[in-house]
Design an enzyme around this catalytic site. Sequence first.
Site, PDB file in Angstrom:
ATOM      1  N   ASP A  10       0.876  -1.175   0.000  1.00 32.00           N
ATOM      2  CA  ASP A  10       0.000   0.000   0.000  1.00 32.00           C
ATOM      3  C   ASP A  10       0.915   1.227   0.000  1.00 32.00           C
ATOM      4  OD1 ASP A  10      -2.247   1.768   0.676  1.00 32.00           O
ATOM      5  OD2 ASP A  10      -1.391   1.764   2.686  1.00 32.00           O
ATOM      6  N   ASP A  12      -0.264   5.197   0.918  1.00 28.65           N
ATOM      7  CA  ASP A  12      -0.542   6.217   1.952  1.00 28.65           C
ATOM      8  C   ASP A  12      -0.649   5.601   3.344  1.00 28.65           C
ATOM      9  OD1 ASP A  12      -2.455   7.756  -0.534  1.00 28.65           O
ATOM     10  OD2 ASP A  12      -0.675   8.616   0.355  1.00 28.65           O
TER      11      ASP A  12
HETATM   12  C1  XBP Z   1      -5.321   6.251   0.739  1.00 29.36           C
HETATM   13  C2  XBP Z   1      -6.547   6.867   0.186  1.00 29.36           C
HETATM   14  C3  XBP Z   1      -6.414   7.990  -0.780  1.00 29.36           C
HETATM   15  C4  XBP Z   1      -5.710   9.167  -0.123  1.00 29.36           C
HETATM   16  C5  XBP Z   1      -5.943  10.441  -0.897  1.00 29.36           C
HETATM   17  O1  XBP Z   1      -4.868   5.399  -0.266  1.00 29.36           O
HETATM   18  O2  XBP Z   1      -7.634   6.412   0.489  1.00 29.36           O
HETATM   19  O3  XBP Z   1      -7.724   8.368  -1.151  1.00 29.36           O
HETATM   20  O4  XBP Z   1      -6.284   9.360   1.163  1.00 29.36           O
HETATM   21  O5  XBP Z   1      -5.493  10.269  -2.220  1.00 29.36           O
HETATM   22  P1  XBP Z   1      -3.954   4.075   0.107  1.00 29.36           P
HETATM   23  P2  XBP Z   1      -6.458  10.692  -3.438  1.00 29.36           P
HETATM   24  O6  XBP Z   1      -3.849   3.952   1.614  1.00 29.36           O
HETATM   25  O7  XBP Z   1      -4.688   2.932  -0.555  1.00 29.36           O
HETATM   26  O8  XBP Z   1      -2.616   4.369  -0.515  1.00 29.36           O
HETATM   27  O9  XBP Z   1      -7.027  12.040  -3.088  1.00 29.36           O
HETATM   28  O10 XBP Z   1      -5.560  10.718  -4.661  1.00 29.36           O
HETATM   29  O11 XBP Z   1      -7.479   9.609  -3.494  1.00 29.36           O
HETATM   30 MG    MG Z   2      -2.995   3.231   3.305  1.00 27.04          MG
END
Ligand code: XBP
Ligand code: MG
Length: 255
Positions: A10, A12
């Site tokens: 993953d 973020d």
């Molecule tokens: C985390 C998310 C993303 C980010 C914001 O993604 O849910 O929506 O919060 O990015 P992950 P965007 O943990 O799967 O990496 O605004 O580009 O969606």
């Molecule tokens: Mg994440």
Amino acid sequence: MGQLTTLLFDVDGTLAETEEIHRQSFNSAFKQAGLGWHWSAERYGELLAVTGGKERIKHYIDKYAPEFEQPDNLSQYIADLHASKTEHYTRTVAEGKVPLRPGVRRLLNEARQAGMRLGIATTTTPANVTVLLEKSLAQDSLQWFEVIAAGGVVPAKKPAPDIYLYAMQHMGVEPDECLAIEDSENGLISAQQAGLKTLVAVSQYTHDHDFTNAELVVDHLGEPDNPSHAIQGSMNNSACVDIPLLKSMWKKQGG
Ligand code: XBP
Ligand code: MG
């Protein structure tokens, strides 16, 4: 007897504590659009239950902004607002000041040295992944991953399994040779529904998430001088999350 060949990461909250930058970027876009919206850390923690920035904005409008005079083409308005947010986000991350979480660089290098295959499965916008990898990991690190499955390439975002299924399909791997590394409840659900054993490294916004079904939950992936601590499951006497630990965890879970 199969073997663990592939790690799916993953982004973020897992590679770096980026959600706080996302939150600030949303707020910058709202201000630039002349909207009186401001997402506090507390509000953002709640809104993170909805994955995908555009989906999150729509959810916010529906739940918290009844007074907002919705334009005729709301989805286009949201898309434009989200594009502005992504500009703010990528500009910030491009400064190269976003540190990776403990153990991320070490584990990626160990996996590469062990000849393991690497993929990314994330809900975030592809441009956000590119800038984070290039500016915080290594200029050429996009090539470290056989697939970067991100954002809207699939119809349903996490907790749906789609993004992990997409990544495995593009790599030509089966769930039983893979292991996912996540930070959130939605990510855990997504990975497990895709048939993946999952390790969770809890992040800034996910301390109160339900990780009951995770094989191993740690505070972070750890470094020799900054050891990991198991919140759930066992570190098997490893000081940090390393390839032997992942392999033993994978075996224990019927790998
Ligand atoms: C985390 C998310 C993303 C980010 C914001 O993604 O849910 O929506 O919060 O990015 P992950 P965007 O943990 O799967 O990496 O605004 O580009 O969606
Ligand atoms: Mg994440």
